[in-house]
Write a protein that holds these residues in place. Structure first.
Motif, PDB file in Angstrom:
ATOM      1  N   ARG A   1       0.834  -1.211   0.000  1.00  0.00           N
ATOM      2  CA  ARG A   1       0.000   0.000   0.000  1.00  0.00           C
ATOM      3  C   ARG A   1       0.865   1.256   0.000  1.00  0.00           C
ATOM      4  O   ARG A   1       0.628   2.194  -0.782  1.00  0.00           O
ATOM      5  CB  ARG A   1      -0.909  -0.024   1.228  1.00  0.00           C
TER       6      ARG A   1
ATOM      7  N   LYS B   1       2.697   2.693  -3.180  1.00  0.00           N
ATOM      8  CA  LYS B   1       1.916   3.451  -4.173  1.00  0.00           C
ATOM      9  C   LYS B   1       1.806   4.931  -3.815  1.00  0.00           C
ATOM     10  O   LYS B   1       1.333   5.727  -4.630  1.00  0.00           O
ATOM     11  CB  LYS B   1       0.512   2.860  -4.288  1.00  0.00           C
ATOM     12  N   GLU B   2       2.242   5.289  -2.620  1.00  0.00           N
ATOM     13  CA  GLU B   2       2.120   6.673  -2.162  1.00  0.00           C
ATOM     14  C   GLU B   2       3.257   7.526  -2.722  1.00  0.00           C
ATOM     15  O   GLU B   2       4.340   7.032  -3.046  1.00  0.00           O
ATOM     16  CB  GLU B   2       2.151   6.721  -0.633  1.00  0.00           C
TER      17      GLU B   2
ATOM     18  N   LYS C   1       9.000   1.679  -1.365  1.00  0.00           N
ATOM     19  CA  LYS C   1       9.166   1.873  -2.811  1.00  0.00           C
ATOM     20  C   LYS C   1      10.442   1.252  -3.360  1.00  0.00           C
ATOM     21  O   LYS C   1      10.464   0.740  -4.492  1.00  0.00           O
ATOM     22  CB  LYS C   1       9.175   3.382  -3.132  1.00  0.00           C
TER      23      LYS C   1
END
Length: 486
Positions: A152, A155-156, A174
Motif C-alpha cells: 500500500r 503506491k504513495e 518503494k
C-alpha cells in the motif's frame, strides 16, 4: 533551579575534580560537575572535545542488538531519554526501520515481546516525569508493518517532510524489494545523534563556565596517589611538563582507560574493539529516508547492515563483517600484566585519523555494496569522505555488553567505561552521588535533572555553526553536523 546557592553543590572545603579524557564521557561529566559549581579540570590529548568512536544514534532500547538482555535494553532506554533531555540540539529526529532478511535465521517475533516491555517501561517513566516523553507518545514508540502495508505504501508519493511512521516508511516500501524480508518490519522511535553537535555543545557549554579549566593537547604521563587525592602529570602541546593536584580523579580515557588504570596501579579486565563507519554520498537519493537496520549475524559475510541518513544525501554506513566495520584482530582483551588491551598499532593509527585513500575507497565501496543487497538503488552511492572510526572499551569478560557506566577504585578514583554514548549522563550522576555520600559535596535537590545548566541557554544556530567548524577541522563533510531532517 532557584537561587545561586540552591543550584550549586556546596562543599565544606574546596573540592577539585580532575577528569582525564574529553570524549563524550569526560565532557558530559565536566558539564554536569562544573554546572553544579564543582571545580573541574578536564584534560584531553586532542585539540577538541568528543572525537572518539563513531556516534550515530541513541540506542533507545537496544533494538539494534537482538542478542542482549532485556535488562540492558531497559537501561539503554532510560539513558537515551536522559541524553535527549541533556543534549536536545544534538538529536536527529527520525525513526529507525528494523528489518530481518529472508536469508537470516532470526524471526521478527523474537523482538516483539521486548518492544512491548520497552513501551510499558517508557509509559512508566513518563508517569514519573512528564518531561521524559521525548520519543513521542508510548503508543508511537514502535509500529509494525506487514507485506500488505508495504504494498500500500509503495503506491504513495514521497513526502517532502515526513512526520508519521507511515510517511517515513514510504521510501523503504518503494525501493527495498519486499521479497527480501520477513514480516513484520518495525519502525521504532530510535533517533540519531550528531557527534559534531555533541562536540560543539560540550565546547560551548564549558567555555562559559568559571568552574572548569579545559586543557586540550595534554598527554597524561603519570598519576600519583596523595594522602587525600591525586597528582596528575601531563605534557602540554608545547612540550612542557605540568602538574595538578586534585581531590578526585575521573578516568574517562575511552579505549585508553587501561593506560590510566596502569598509572594508578589498578588492575582491570576489559576488552577494546576497533570499529569504523563509512561516509557515503547518495546524490540520486529519492525522498527523505529513515535509518534502516538489516539484522544479520555479526562477523559473518551477512552481518548486520546499517544505513544512517544525514543532510544533503550523506549516509553513514556500518556493515558488521570483517571486511567492513569489524577488523581481524580488532577485539583485544587486557592481560594480568596490564589493564590496557594492546590494540594493533595500525588500528591505533587509524583511530587517530591515519587512513590511506585506497583503503578508504575499498572499505566504503564494500559497505555500499553490502547494503545494496537490500536497496539496489544504493549501488549508485559514492565515497563521501574518510571513515568515522575509533575504538570502544567493554568492561569485564563479556564482549557483548552494551550498557555500562562508572565503577570505583577506593574512595577517590572513578573510571567511566562507556560502550554507548547515551550512558554518559548516568555515569556522571553515579560519580556525583559517590562524592556526596562521602561528605565532600552537598548537592541541591534537583541535581539529577538531566538538563545541563551550562548548555540549556545555548542557541541551536550557534551549536550548528560550531559543529560545522569542528567537522571541517576534522576533514568531514559539513552535512554530518547539520540537523536532520534539515
Amino acid at each position: 533551579m532557584g537561587s545561586e546557592r540552591t543550584e550549586l553543590a556546596i562543599s565544606a572545603a574546596p573540592f577539585k575534580v580532575g577528569i582525564v579524557g574529553g570524549g563524550v564521557a569526560g565532557a558530559t561529566t565536566a558539564l554536569k560537575m562544573a554546572g553544579l559549581g564543582i571545580e573541574t579540570l578536564l584534560f584531553e590529548a586532542g585539540d577538541s572535545l568528543v572525537s572518539g568512536p563513531p556516534i550515530c544514534h541513541l540506542h533507545a532500547g537496544g533494538n539494534l542488538y537482538r542478542e542482549i538482555s532485556d535488562e540492558q535494553c531497559i537501561a539503554l532506554l532510560e539513558q537515551s531519554i536522559a541524553t535527549v533531555r541533556a543534549y536536545p540540539d544534538t538529536v536527529n529526529r527520525r525513526p529507525t526501520v528494523i528489518a530481518i532478511p529472508t536469508t537470516d535465521s532470526g524471526q521478527p517475533e523474537a523482538i516483539l515481546d521486548r518492544l512491548e516491555t520497552l513501551t510499558q517501561h517508557y509509559r512508566t517513566l513518563i508517569a514519573q516525569d512528564a518531561d521524559n516523553e521525548v520519543l513521542g507518545t508510548p503508543e508511537q514508540y514502535f509500529t509494525l508493518y506487514n507485506e500488505q502495508d508495504l504494498a500500500r505504501l509503495a503506491k504513495e508519493s514521497l513526502p517532502e517532510n515526513p512526520q508519521t511512521p507511515d510517511e517515513w516508511l514510504i521510501p523503504v516500501a518503494k525501493y527495498m524489494p519486499h521479497d527480501k524480508f520477513k514480516f513484520p518490519l518495525v519502525v521504532v522511535q530510535e533517533y540519531g545523534l550528531s557527534v559534531f553537535r555533541l562536540a560543539a555543545t560540550a565546547a560551548l557549554g564549558l567555555e562559559q563556565s568559571p568552574h572548569c579549566s579545559v586543557h586540550l593537547k595534554h598527554t597524561i604521563i603519570k598519576i600519583e596517589s596523595l594522602s587525600e587525592g591525586w597528582r596528575i602529570g601531563s605534557i602540554d602541546g608545547d612540550g612542557k611538563a605540568q602538574s595538578h593536584d586534585v581531590d578526585f580523579v575521573v578516568n574517562a580515557c575511552g579505549f585508553r582507560t587501561g593506560t590510566v588504570d596502569d598509572f594508578a596501579s589498578f588492575p582491570r579486565k576489559r576488552w577494546v574493539e576497533y570499529k569504523a563507519a563509512y561516509v557515503a554520498h547518495w546524490p540520486s537519493q529519492a525522498g527523505m529516508w529513515p535509518e534502516v537496520i538489516v539484522h544479520g549475524d555479526r562477523g559473518t559475510p551477512q552481518g548486520m547492515a546499517q544505513l544512517t541518513p544525514y543532510a544533503n544525501g550523506f549516509i553513514q554506513l556500518h556493515g558488521m563483517t570483517q571486511d567492513i566495520t569489524l577488523f581481524d584482530g580488532g577485539l583485544v582483551a587486557s592481560t594480568e600484566a596490564s589493564a590496557q588491551p594492546d590494540l594493533p598499532q595500525h588500528m591505533v593509527v587509524k583511530a587517530g585519523g591515519g587512513w590511506e585513500w585506497p583503503e578508504i575507497r575499498e572499505r566504503t565501496e564494500r559497505a555500499i555494496s553490502h547494503f545494496s543487497q537490500w536497496l539496489p538503488e544504493f549501488e549508485h552511492a559514492e565515497v563521501g569522505g574518510k571513515p568515522l572510526c575509533g575504538a570502544q572499551q567493554i568492561p569485564g569478560d563479556d564482549p557483548s555488553l552494551r550498557a555500562a557506566d562508572a565503577t570505583f577504585e577506593g574512595e577517590r578514583y572513578a573510571r567511566i567505561e562507556l560502550v554507548k554514548a547515551s550512558s554518559a549522563l548516568q555515569a556522571a550522576d553515579r560519580i556525583l552521588a559517590h562524592c556526596e555520600q562521602r561528605g565532600w559535596i552537598s548537592l541541591p535537590d534537583a541535581w539529577q535533572n538531566p538538563t545541563l545548566p551550562l548548555t540549556a541557554s545555548l542557541k541551536n544556530d550557534e551549536i550548528v555553526e560550531r559543529a560545522q567548524n569542528i567537522a571541517r577541522g576534522r576533514e568531514y563533510p559539513d552535512a554530518l553536523a547539520l540537523p536532520f531532517p534539515h
